[in-house]
Design a protein around this motif. Structure first.
Motif, PDB file in Angstrom:
ATOM      1  N   PRO A  49       0.866  -1.336  -0.159  1.00  0.00           N
ATOM      2  CA  PRO A  49      -0.022  -0.140  -0.088  1.00  0.00           C
ATOM      3  C   PRO A  49       0.966   1.295  -0.157  1.00  0.00           C
ATOM      4  CG  PRO A  49      -0.829  -1.570   1.473  1.00  0.00           C
ATOM      5  CD  PRO A  49       0.567  -2.097   1.050  1.00  0.00           C
ATOM      6  N   VAL A  50       0.374   2.421  -0.604  1.00  0.00           N
ATOM      7  CA  VAL A  50       1.193   3.506  -0.693  1.00  0.00           C
ATOM      8  C   VAL A  50       0.133   4.615  -0.264  1.00  0.00           C
ATOM      9  CG1 VAL A  50       2.458   2.732  -2.878  1.00  0.00           C
ATOM     10  CG2 VAL A  50       0.670   3.853  -3.286  1.00  0.00           C
ATOM     11  N   PHE A  51      -0.971   4.461   0.230  1.00  0.00           N
ATOM     12  CA  PHE A  51      -1.684   5.398   0.634  1.00  0.00           C
ATOM     13  C   PHE A  51      -1.560   5.905   2.102  1.00  0.00           C
ATOM     14  CE2 PHE A  51      -4.025   1.576   0.018  1.00  0.00           C
ATOM     15  CZ  PHE A  51      -4.497   1.428   1.306  1.00  0.00           C
ATOM     16  N   ARG A  52      -0.427   5.394   2.843  1.00  0.00           N
ATOM     17  CA  ARG A  52      -0.327   5.991   4.231  1.00  0.00           C
ATOM     18  C   ARG A  52       1.402   5.700   4.216  1.00  0.00           C
ATOM     19  NH1 ARG A  52      -0.983   2.598   9.664  1.00  0.00           N
ATOM     20  NH2 ARG A  52       1.303   2.588   9.714  1.00  0.00           N
ATOM     21  N   ASP A  53       1.800   6.783   5.054  1.00  0.00           N
ATOM     22  CA  ASP A  53       3.339   6.753   5.221  1.00  0.00           C
ATOM     23  C   ASP A  53       3.675   5.569   6.277  1.00  0.00           C
ATOM     24  OD1 ASP A  53       3.699   9.160   3.725  1.00  0.00           O
ATOM     25  OD2 ASP A  53       3.470  10.457   5.266  1.00  0.00           O
ATOM     26  N   LYS A  54       4.754   5.004   5.752  1.00  0.00           N
ATOM     27  CA  LYS A  54       5.177   3.926   6.500  1.00  0.00           C
ATOM     28  C   LYS A  54       5.937   4.503   7.743  1.00  0.00           C
ATOM     29  CE  LYS A  54       6.873   0.646   2.720  1.00  0.00           C
ATOM     30  NZ  LYS A  54       8.162   0.016   2.465  1.00  0.00           N
ATOM     31  N   ASP A  55       6.212   5.540   7.980  1.00  0.00           N
ATOM     32  CA  ASP A  55       6.633   5.784   9.296  1.00  0.00           C
ATOM     33  C   ASP A  55       6.312   7.163   9.660  1.00  0.00           C
ATOM     34  OD1 ASP A  55       8.357   6.562  11.492  1.00  0.00           O
ATOM     35  OD2 ASP A  55      10.052   5.460  10.762  1.00  0.00           O
ATOM     36  N   ASP A  56       5.727   7.334  10.588  1.00  0.00           N
ATOM     37  CA  ASP A  56       5.018   8.553  11.332  1.00  0.00           C
ATOM     38  C   ASP A  56       6.232   9.775  11.578  1.00  0.00           C
ATOM     39  OD1 ASP A  56       5.846   7.873  13.675  1.00  0.00           O
ATOM     40  OD2 ASP A  56       3.710   7.779  14.343  1.00  0.00           O
ATOM     41  N   GLY A  57       7.458   9.125  11.647  1.00  0.00           N
ATOM     42  CA  GLY A  57       8.463  10.284  12.143  1.00  0.00           C
ATOM     43  C   GLY A  57       8.734  10.576  13.413  1.00  0.00           C
ATOM     44  N   LYS A  58       7.681  10.003  14.122  1.00  0.00           N
ATOM     45  CA  LYS A  58       7.723  10.839  15.723  1.00  0.00           C
ATOM     46  C   LYS A  58       8.682   9.801  16.796  1.00  0.00           C
ATOM     47  CE  LYS A  58       3.062  12.105  15.072  1.00  0.00           C
ATOM     48  NZ  LYS A  58       1.477  11.898  15.579  1.00  0.00           N
ATOM     49  N   ARG A  59       9.116  10.221  17.667  1.00  0.00           N
ATOM     50  CA  ARG A  59       9.937   9.900  18.612  1.00  0.00           C
ATOM     51  C   ARG A  59       8.543   9.176  19.560  1.00  0.00           C
ATOM     52  NH1 ARG A  59      14.796   8.212  17.803  1.00  0.00           N
ATOM     53  NH2 ARG A  59      16.042   9.910  16.955  1.00  0.00           N
ATOM     54  N   THR A  60       8.719   7.905  19.883  1.00  0.00           N
ATOM     55  CA  THR A  60       7.409   7.271  20.464  1.00  0.00           C
ATOM     56  C   THR A  60       8.028   6.413  21.640  1.00  0.00           C
ATOM     57  OG1 THR A  60       6.370   7.011  18.284  1.00  0.00           O
ATOM     58  CG2 THR A  60       5.673   5.560  20.008  1.00  0.00           C
ATOM     59  N   THR A  61       7.317   6.299  22.714  1.00  0.00           N
ATOM     60  CA  THR A  61       7.434   5.314  23.822  1.00  0.00           C
ATOM     61  C   THR A  61       6.140   5.096  24.334  1.00  0.00           C
ATOM     62  OG1 THR A  61       9.811   6.195  24.465  1.00  0.00           O
ATOM     63  CG2 THR A  61       8.402   4.752  25.998  1.00  0.00           C
ATOM     64  N   GLU A  62       5.636   3.814  24.191  1.00  0.00           N
ATOM     65  CA  GLU A  62       4.251   3.443  24.556  1.00  0.00           C
ATOM     66  C   GLU A  62       4.345   2.267  25.519  1.00  0.00           C
ATOM     67  OE1 GLU A  62       2.175   5.046  20.389  1.00  0.00           O
ATOM     68  OE2 GLU A  62       2.192   2.905  20.985  1.00  0.00           O
ATOM     69  N   VAL A  63       3.390   2.257  26.479  1.00  0.00           N
ATOM     70  CA  VAL A  63       3.393   1.109  27.166  1.00  0.00           C
ATOM     71  C   VAL A  63       2.030   0.403  26.906  1.00  0.00           C
ATOM     72  CG1 VAL A  63       3.430  -0.134  29.767  1.00  0.00           C
ATOM     73  CG2 VAL A  63       5.005   1.969  29.000  1.00  0.00           C
ATOM     74  N   HIS A  64       2.248  -0.769  26.619  1.00  0.00           N
ATOM     75  CA  HIS A  64       1.071  -1.751  26.387  1.00  0.00           C
ATOM     76  C   HIS A  64       1.024  -2.714  27.299  1.00  0.00           C
ATOM     77  CE1 HIS A  64       0.250   0.193  22.594  1.00  0.00           C
ATOM     78  NE2 HIS A  64       1.388   0.468  22.645  1.00  0.00           N
ATOM     79  N   GLN A  65      -0.388  -3.291  27.625  1.00  0.00           N
ATOM     80  CA  GLN A  65      -0.865  -4.533  28.435  1.00  0.00           C
ATOM     81  C   GLN A  65      -1.478  -5.565  27.834  1.00  0.00           C
ATOM     82  OE1 GLN A  65       0.204  -4.963  31.817  1.00  0.00           O
ATOM     83  NE2 GLN A  65       0.840  -3.070  32.403  1.00  0.00           N
ATOM     84  N   PHE A  66      -0.734  -6.947  27.549  1.00  0.00           N
ATOM     85  CA  PHE A  66      -1.660  -7.876  26.645  1.00  0.00           C
ATOM     86  C   PHE A  66      -1.758  -9.142  27.743  1.00  0.00           C
ATOM     87  CE2 PHE A  66       1.055  -5.522  23.452  1.00  0.00           C
ATOM     88  CZ  PHE A  66       0.099  -4.757  22.846  1.00  0.00           C
TER      89      PHE A  66
END
Length: 217
Positions: A13-30
């Motif tokens: 797909p080409v209709f969304r950027d592969k990388d949002d370019g943001k610095r990211t730190t997220e904590v998730h629970q699974f």
């Protein structure tokens, strides 16, 4: 906005950027299974990587089995890792001879790590297929088979449930995209946990301590 998936092998797909370019730190629970939960940190910030790896090393000091579940996911063509240049802390962690990394069918992982100059010392990257033999599967039982037999029946379908959805940007064809979907993050987190738990079980069984399984070893 969606896209057709008639030729998945050639479709990107080409209709969304592969990388949002943001610095990211997220904590998730699974939820892994039952009352077992996993806390996953999703980050591309090197300071966070360094602090998390330091925390792991502190935890491992008290571990009888210093295993770390290691599972690599590949780019769209499944030929290379997407790897940042500034990963000194990760390089040092992988080279640590006090840690043993474990995974399932590690041949491709080992080759791709080497191509990125990420080295694990000899004897410190173990294949669970060599450590555990499931009756009827020889030495090629997959992670789902081993996990469902030895940890919890829930894992029997863990691979089949993870499918590519081009409308939602999730699944195997989206490991090189950022941000990763919750589905991708959950899959990767459970893979790492299951690899660790299977290695722990293998060590207990190999030492003849299997009657004590489930009692906190």
């Amino acid at each position: 906005m969606g896209g057709a998936a008639s030729s998945p092998a050639n479709f990107e797909p080409v209709f969304r950027d592969k990388d949002d370019g943001k610095r990211t730190t997220e904590v998730h629970q699974f939820r892994a299974h039952g009352d077992t939960w996993i806390q996953a940190v999703y980050t591309n910030e090197m300071s966070t990587v360094e602090s998390i790896l330091d925390m792991y090393l502190e935890w491992l000091k008290d571990e009888r089995y210093r295993f770390v579940g290691l599972d690599l996911e590949y780019d769209f063509q499944q030929k290379k890792l997407r790897c940042q240049d500034n990963i000194y802390a990760l390089r040092q962690f992988l080279k640590n001879k006090d840690v043993t990394f474990v995974g399932v069918d590690i041949r491709t992982d080992h080759r791709l790590l080497y191509k990125q100059w990420l080295y694990i010392p000899p004897g410190k990257h173990l294949d669970l297929q060599d450590m555990l033999k499931i009756p009827g599967y020889g030495n090629r039982a997959g992670m789902a088979t081993m996990a469902s037999d030895l940890i919890h029946p829930k894992y029997a379908g863990m691979k089949e449930k993870f499918v590519t959805d081009y409308d939602k940007f999730v699944g195997h064809n989206y490991w090189e995209w950022k941000p990763l979907s919750d589905m991708n993050l959950e899959y990767a987190s459970i893979d790492g946990y299951v690899a660790y738990e299977l290695a722990r079980i293998a060590s207990i069984v190999n030492q003849g301590l299997h009657p004590l399984l489930g009692k906190g070893l």
